[in-house]
Design a protein around this motif. Structure first.
Motif, PDB file in Angstrom:
ATOM      1  N   MET A   1       0.849  -1.187   0.000  1.00 19.64           N
ATOM      2  CA  MET A   1       0.000   0.000   0.000  1.00 19.64           C
ATOM      3  C   MET A   1       0.889   1.243   0.000  1.00 19.64           C
ATOM      4  O   MET A   1       1.743   1.389   0.874  1.00 19.64           O
ATOM      5  N   PRO A   2       0.724   2.145  -0.977  1.00 18.71           N
ATOM      6  CA  PRO A   2       1.568   3.340  -1.014  1.00 18.71           C
ATOM      7  C   PRO A   2       1.351   4.193   0.225  1.00 18.71           C
ATOM      8  O   PRO A   2       0.267   4.230   0.799  1.00 18.71           O
ATOM      9  N   GLY A   3       2.412   4.883   0.662  1.00 19.90           N
ATOM     10  CA  GLY A   3       2.271   5.793   1.780  1.00 19.90           C
ATOM     11  C   GLY A   3       1.412   6.982   1.401  1.00 19.90           C
ATOM     12  O   GLY A   3       1.223   7.290   0.222  1.00 19.90           O
ATOM     13  N   ARG A   4       0.882   7.653   2.411  1.00 25.69           N
ATOM     14  CA  ARG A   4       0.017   8.799   2.152  1.00 25.69           C
ATOM     15  C   ARG A   4       0.826   9.932   1.530  1.00 25.69           C
ATOM     16  O   ARG A   4       1.912  10.273   2.005  1.00 25.69           O
ATOM     17  N   ALA A   5       0.301  10.518   0.460  1.00 24.75           N
ATOM     18  CA  ALA A   5       1.010  11.593  -0.221  1.00 24.75           C
ATOM     19  C   ALA A   5       1.089  12.828   0.672  1.00 24.75           C
ATOM     20  O   ALA A   5       0.173  13.127   1.432  1.00 24.75           O
ATOM     21  N   THR A   6       2.193  13.538   0.574  1.00 28.03           N
ATOM     22  CA  THR A   6       2.374  14.777   1.315  1.00 28.03           C
ATOM     23  C   THR A   6       2.174  15.960   0.376  1.00 28.03           C
ATOM     24  O   THR A   6       2.008  15.796  -0.838  1.00 28.03           O
ATOM     25  N   SER A   7       2.219  17.158   0.937  1.00 30.35           N
ATOM     26  CA  SER A   7       2.046  18.348   0.105  1.00 30.35           C
ATOM     27  C   SER A   7       3.189  18.508  -0.888  1.00 30.35           C
ATOM     28  O   SER A   7       3.049  19.195  -1.899  1.00 30.35           O
ATOM     29  N   GLN A   8       4.324  17.848  -0.627  1.00 32.10           N
ATOM     30  CA  GLN A   8       5.469  17.962  -1.532  1.00 32.10           C
ATOM     31  C   GLN A   8       5.372  17.031  -2.737  1.00 32.10           C
ATOM     32  O   GLN A   8       5.893  17.340  -3.805  1.00 32.10           O
ATOM     33  N   ASP A   9       4.723  15.873  -2.571  1.00 32.57           N
ATOM     34  CA  ASP A   9       4.674  14.929  -3.691  1.00 32.57           C
ATOM     35  C   ASP A   9       3.257  14.695  -4.212  1.00 32.57           C
ATOM     36  O   ASP A   9       3.025  13.822  -5.036  1.00 32.57           O
ATOM     37  N   PHE A  10       2.305  15.489  -3.762  1.00 29.77           N
ATOM     38  CA  PHE A  10       0.923  15.355  -4.216  1.00 29.77           C
ATOM     39  C   PHE A  10       0.801  15.864  -5.646  1.00 29.77           C
ATOM     40  O   PHE A  10       1.440  16.835  -6.034  1.00 29.77           O
ATOM     41  N   ALA A  11      -0.032  15.190  -6.445  1.00 29.47           N
ATOM     42  CA  ALA A  11      -0.269  15.605  -7.832  1.00 29.47           C
ATOM     43  C   ALA A  11       1.051  15.841  -8.565  1.00 29.47           C
ATOM     44  O   ALA A  11       1.278  16.895  -9.164  1.00 29.47           O
ATOM     45  N   ALA A  12       1.911  14.844  -8.522  1.00 28.99           N
ATOM     46  CA  ALA A  12       3.294  15.016  -8.975  1.00 28.99           C
ATOM     47  C   ALA A  12       3.454  14.911 -10.492  1.00 28.99           C
ATOM     48  O   ALA A  12       4.213  14.090 -11.003  1.00 28.99           O
ATOM     49  N   TRP A  13       2.726  15.744 -11.208  1.00 26.27           N
ATOM     50  CA  TRP A  13       2.963  15.878 -12.641  1.00 26.27           C
ATOM     51  C   TRP A  13       4.165  16.787 -12.872  1.00 26.27           C
ATOM     52  O   TRP A  13       4.378  17.757 -12.136  1.00 26.27           O
ATOM     53  N   LEU A  14       4.920  16.514 -13.907  1.00 28.10           N
ATOM     54  CA  LEU A  14       6.030  17.392 -14.247  1.00 28.10           C
ATOM     55  C   LEU A  14       5.529  18.775 -14.638  1.00 28.10           C
ATOM     56  O   LEU A  14       6.242  19.770 -14.498  1.00 28.10           O
ATOM     57  N   GLU A  15       4.279  18.829 -15.142  1.00 25.28           N
ATOM     58  CA  GLU A  15       3.727  20.106 -15.600  1.00 25.28           C
ATOM     59  C   GLU A  15       3.373  21.051 -14.453  1.00 25.28           C
ATOM     60  O   GLU A  15       3.151  22.247 -14.681  1.00 25.28           O
ATOM     61  N   LEU A  16       3.284  20.538 -13.228  1.00 27.54           N
ATOM     62  CA  LEU A  16       2.855  21.361 -12.099  1.00 27.54           C
ATOM     63  C   LEU A  16       4.039  21.753 -11.231  1.00 27.54           C
ATOM     64  O   LEU A  16       4.884  20.922 -10.893  1.00 27.54           O
ATOM     65  N   ASN A  17       4.072  23.018 -10.850  1.00 27.18           N
ATOM     66  CA  ASN A  17       5.144  23.468  -9.968  1.00 27.18           C
ATOM     67  C   ASN A  17       4.825  23.078  -8.520  1.00 27.18           C
ATOM     68  O   ASN A  17       3.687  22.720  -8.191  1.00 27.18           O
ATOM     69  N   PRO A  18       5.810  23.129  -7.633  1.00 25.97           N
ATOM     70  CA  PRO A  18       5.589  22.704  -6.242  1.00 25.97           C
ATOM     71  C   PRO A  18       4.487  23.481  -5.533  1.00 25.97           C
ATOM     72  O   PRO A  18       3.765  22.919  -4.697  1.00 25.97           O
ATOM     73  N   ASP A  19       4.349  24.770  -5.838  1.00 27.39           N
ATOM     74  CA  ASP A  19       3.299  25.558  -5.189  1.00 27.39           C
ATOM     75  C   ASP A  19       1.912  25.056  -5.585  1.00 27.39           C
ATOM     76  O   ASP A  19       1.003  25.011  -4.753  1.00 27.39           O
ATOM     77  N   THR A  20       1.754  24.688  -6.841  1.00 25.98           N
ATOM     78  CA  THR A  20       0.462  24.190  -7.307  1.00 25.98           C
ATOM     79  C   THR A  20       0.142  22.840  -6.678  1.00 25.98           C
ATOM     80  O   THR A  20      -0.994  22.590  -6.257  1.00 25.98           O
TER      81      THR A  20
END
Length: 216
Positions: A1-20
């Motif tokens: 089971m994957p660990g819970r995503a954090t604000s740093q790795d959430f929605a980790a598309w290359l197209e999105l910057n860290p703030d988004t």
């Protein structure tokens, strides 16, 4: 089971910057809490979509024109769909909604995110200290490219357009537009034909079939 995503790795598309990515993470956390508050405020005389406590509540998440068809399970189905799309954003970015109810949930996340940008910017403009712990800059949030990443089409948006009320029951127009029953209330939980997973859990009648062995 994957660990819970954090604000740093959430929605980790290359197209999105860290703030988004951090902003989407914060949005999902707030939206879940706000909808839970609306559920807590319901009773026999007031349905969740009639409460309207949050900035983007059940009244905004679900099409208003079809409320006459909602029942006690509608809000539950939406919350399950929201759980599904949040999990996808955190663990399988790029996996699109599998049914119309999940599309509603993803739409709610994006709409609430847009509102939240304005709310956070107002805090910064007022000179008050940021209350959010993600440390992101709302001015750097870029929502423009996200719909193309999370939706295969925007057919579900037609249900939120007053001038198209009843389109889900217009079989002739549906045929012209290439629509099936996915816009009808009874079809909101049915997995799309090209869904990469089985769609909404409330449609599951049996446990998943085990994968075939290499030898068949």
């Amino acid at each position: 089971m994957p660990g819970r995503a954090t604000s740093q790795d959430f929605a980790a598309w290359l197209e999105l910057n860290p703030d988004t990515r951090a902003h989407l993470w914060l949005t999902c956390s707030l939206l879940v809490d706000e909808l839970r508050a609306e559920l807590d405020a319901t009773d026999a005389d007031c349905q969740p979509w009639e409460v309207e406590l949050g900035p983007f509540g059940f009244a905004d998440c679900l099409p208003s024109a079809t409320r006459g068809s909602y029942d006690a399970y509608t809000a539950l189905a939406f919350t399950h769909a929201l759980d599904a799309v949040i999990w996808k954003l955190g663990n399988q970015p790029g996996t699109q909604p599998s049914c119309t109810m999940e599309a509603f949930a993803m739409r709610a996340v994006l709409e609430r995110a847009e509102i939240l940008v304005e709310e956070l910017q107002e805090v910064l403009d007022s000179g008050e200290p940021p209350w959010w712990s993600t440390g992101h800059d709302p001015g750097a949030v870029d929502m423009e490219s996200i719909p193309d990443l999370v939706f295969q089409d925007l057919d579900h948006e037609m249900l939120f357009m007053p001038h198209l009320d009843g389109i889900e029951n217009d079989e002739q127009l549906a045929a012209v537009l290439g629509l099936g029953e996915e816009l009808t209330v009874r079809g909101w939980l049915t997995p799309y034909d090209n869904a990469t997973d089985r769609g909404h859990p409330l449609t599951w009648s049996t446990d998943p079939s085990p994968p075939s062995s290499p030898t068949g």
